[in-house]
Each structure stands twice: as C-alpha cells, then as structure tokens.
Design a protein around this motif. Sequence first.
Motif, PDB file in Angstrom:
ATOM      1  N   GLN A 149      -3.065   7.837  -3.325  1.00  0.00           N
ATOM      2  CA  GLN A 149      -2.711   6.541  -2.767  1.00  0.00           C
ATOM      3  C   GLN A 149      -2.513   5.493  -3.863  1.00  0.00           C
ATOM      4  O   GLN A 149      -2.988   5.643  -4.989  1.00  0.00           O
ATOM      5  N   ARG A 150      -1.805   4.409  -3.483  1.00  0.00           N
ATOM      6  CA  ARG A 150      -1.523   3.311  -4.410  1.00  0.00           C
ATOM      7  C   ARG A 150      -1.765   1.975  -3.724  1.00  0.00           C
ATOM      8  O   ARG A 150      -1.731   1.881  -2.501  1.00  0.00           O
ATOM      9  N   ILE A 151      -1.997   0.962  -4.532  1.00  0.00           N
ATOM     10  CA  ILE A 151      -2.206  -0.382  -4.001  1.00  0.00           C
ATOM     11  C   ILE A 151      -1.626  -1.391  -4.990  1.00  0.00           C
ATOM     12  O   ILE A 151      -1.762  -1.234  -6.211  1.00  0.00           O
TER      13      ILE A 151
ATOM     14  N   LEU B  90       0.852  -1.178   0.000  1.00  0.00           N
ATOM     15  CA  LEU B  90       0.000   0.000   0.000  1.00  0.00           C
ATOM     16  C   LEU B  90       0.895   1.237   0.000  1.00  0.00           C
ATOM     17  O   LEU B  90       1.875   1.308   0.757  1.00  0.00           O
ATOM     18  N   ASP B  91       0.561   2.192  -0.848  1.00  0.00           N
ATOM     19  CA  ASP B  91       1.313   3.452  -0.941  1.00  0.00           C
ATOM     20  C   ASP B  91       2.809   3.219  -1.112  1.00  0.00           C
ATOM     21  O   ASP B  91       3.654   3.906  -0.518  1.00  0.00           O
TER      22      ASP B  91
ATOM     23  N   VAL C 148      -9.106   3.403  -1.676  1.00  0.00           N
ATOM     24  CA  VAL C 148      -7.935   4.071  -2.240  1.00  0.00           C
ATOM     25  C   VAL C 148      -8.342   5.494  -2.618  1.00  0.00           C
ATOM     26  O   VAL C 148      -9.245   5.700  -3.434  1.00  0.00           O
TER      27      VAL C 148
END
Length: 465
Positions: free
Chosen positions: A268-270, A248-249, A264
């Motif tokens: 943000q990133r996943i 995550l992130d 998300v």
Amino acid sequence: MVALSRRTLLKTSAVAGLYGIGLGASKLLHAAQPDPLSIEAKFTSAMIDGAHETKKMATYAIAGSKGPMPPAIRMKRDTPFAAKLINHLDDATTIHWHGLRIPNKMDGVPFLTQPYVYQGDSFDYAFTPPDAGTFWYHPHCNTMDQISTGMTGMLIVEDPNDPVFDAEIDLNLRDFRLGSDGQFIALFKPRDAARAGTYGTVRTANWQLEPRYDAPSGGLVRIRMADTDVTRIYNMRLEGAEAVIIALDGQPLPDIRKLDMAVVAPGQRIDLILKMPEGEGQEARLIDVRPSTPKVIASFRATGPSLKRSLADVAPLAPNPFQMPDLKNAERIPLVLSATAEDAARPSICGSLGYSFWAINKKPWTGDNPDPTAPLAEMKLGKSYIIELENSTPQAHPIHLHGMNFKAIASSSRTVDPLISDTYLVLPDEKVQLALVADNPGDWLIHCHIIEHQKTGMTAYVRVS
C-alpha cells in the motif's frame, strides 16, 4: 529526493478533469515509444545498520542515480514509457509495476504474463500509464529473496496538472533481516511464515535509520510513502506538526482528510501534505505506533524563514479514470483466504520457500511456477463483478490485484471506506465486498502481499477475456 519550489498550492488549482470510462484501449499505446530506460538488476553493498557494510544486497541501478538504493522512477500519465531490464543477478528476475493498469504482457509475472529473465538476459517493457499517483516496482520471480535483500523502488506517475508544493519527499519503507555483523540472516522463519510473517531486524526509510529531511519552515510538503516491506504493517502518526491525506494506493481522495492514524500494509501507499513547523530548526516526526515501543520512521526539520502556508489551501487532486461497477447486475465471485497443509510446494526457477501454509479457495499455489492452477474466475471484458472476500484466518492479509482497480463496498466488521484501490488489508475474520469492472484483458494475479504468505500458497489469478 527532495524537490524544492517557490510555487504554492492554491485552491484555485484544484480539481480538473473527469473520470474516464475504464481502461479501454488508449490511443497512446500506439504512439512512438521513447528511448528505453536501462534498468540493471545487480548486487551492491550499503551501510544499513549504521555500523557495518551489508554485502550482496540486490538493487536496481539506473544511469545517473545516486546511491545503492533503487531510485524512484518517474513517468507521466498518458505518456509512453519504455525500459530495458538487464539481469546481472545469480537468479532469474522480472519487474512488476505495482498498481499500474497496463497491458498484461508488461505485468512482470513469470509463466503467467512473460518469461523470466535469467542471468545475462534482458526484457523490454513498454506501456503508457493511465493513472497518476504513487506506485512502486519490484521483482515477481525469486520474490522473497530479491525483495528481502533490497529490490523495491518507488514509482511516481506525474500529472502535468498536479499542484507543486514547497517540497516533495519520497519514502520507501522497509525492513532488513541483518545479524549483529550487519550481514543477512535467514530471510524468513517457517513458524513465522505460517503466522503473521517474519519481521526484519533493522527498520529503514530509504535504506536509512530514522532519516531527517530539511524542508522550508511553514511550507507545504508532499510526502509520498510506499510500504515495500515483505511483512510489516505500519500504524502511522505525526508528532510536532499537522498533515492531511490526499491519496491512498495511488488514487486521489475525493475529500481530503486530516492525518490521525493511518494503517499502511505491504503493497500500500499513502500521500500526505505536511505543514512544516513555523520555527527554523523545529522538527516533525512520523511515528509507527504499531509495535509495543513507538518507532520513528523519519523526521522533518524546518529551515529558513516561514513561508506561512496553510493546510486550508490544499485541494483534492484530479481523479484517475475509474468505471463504476453496475452493482445491481454484477456477478459475484467467492474468494476464501485460509490456512492449509496440503500440496507441498514444488521447486521452481523463480524460487520456492518449500512450504504450503496458505490457500485461496482451498487451493494453495506458490505462484512463479510453470504449472499454474486454473484461474480463480473467468471474467468477461466490460462486465461488473463483486469479489466476496472472506478471511477465515486469525491473521491480516493485504490482498493485491494486478492490472485492475476495485472499490470496497461492504464489510462485516467495520465501516467501509468506499475508495478506489488495488490493495486491500483484510482483517482477521473479516468478510469484504470488492466491486470492479473487468476492464483489462489477460491473466491477472491476486495474492497476499505479505510475501511469505504469497510464496506459501495465498496466490491465485483471474482471467479477463
């Protein structure tokens, strides 16, 4: 965009390496820099709504990249990287490398860390990324106009020891505000900017409507996603297959978890590992269930004979360096998110929306202007801090800190997920504690990544010295 390999992840390739002791001064910063990657900020056109060619979209162009969308830039952890930004737009621009803990002068914030890059000018970036993971890049000058019209790209920092899966797919998730003729309409509405933000009319992944990607039947696929939208918060579910979350992130999870629903927010990133369906032609679909009518983000179609992989073989990634804060002796920094009607926005070469709706510690600052406020806090290099972040508004705010990572340690409204990150979605009326070590000197922006909130006052910075 989809990279195939016959190799498979096994548990024996699992965790290697140790946490470092903070960012510090990497000896690689002094290594010979490579030839710079030429990145051109320019206008383009593209078929976004499936029926019309949208004119005057803004993009980043790199030699050899295909299509009008900004390409994913790939780097290697602890390896020097260099790029030259060349601006062909009508307005000034920069590049911010979202989530990277790099030297302050490379952070891309005009007036705070670097001069803006005007039409016809260029700027040289050079740094060594200390963390592997999924990040993204975007302008931090005329931010609303340029991000809204296309200037967001995926940024992948590779670890040579990372496992290789049967396929890898990158998804740049974002909206566009287009009219019935496929052309841009007003990029925001003031009444919406003063609330949750203005939503797009056309929702895309990689500038496409509900794209479909092929991957090996029964294979393990790494899906990297970044929410690069100016407003939209995703509630993601998967139909037709199973997946686990590994990062995550940009930060590897110490314990892999099954994907149920993942929230998300912008910035943000996943990273997911998707187990593809076993039968050729079968599909898995990634769904956003946040709106009243669920929306397909992207689908994944199984091809060829089954590889019969198992999610049980997926192991945690090696962690990135992170210095654990000394909570007992940490200094506390109060930070209150609020609405405001004070201090009208001032004109700026880097763009103004003309309103001040939001504030941090009762001070609205639109950022991107030559007369910044005083720093929110002055932090001593190497010292531990706890940011006591209070959201006194009825809206959620994804708060992003440049240049450093933090760890959430407490919340007034939910069980805290004690993960390392650079962006935290603060819920309405939530009070949260974010702990960090001030390990990177410079002036570092902290702001809401709903861009209308950022550009109408919910912006500040901290100074580390």
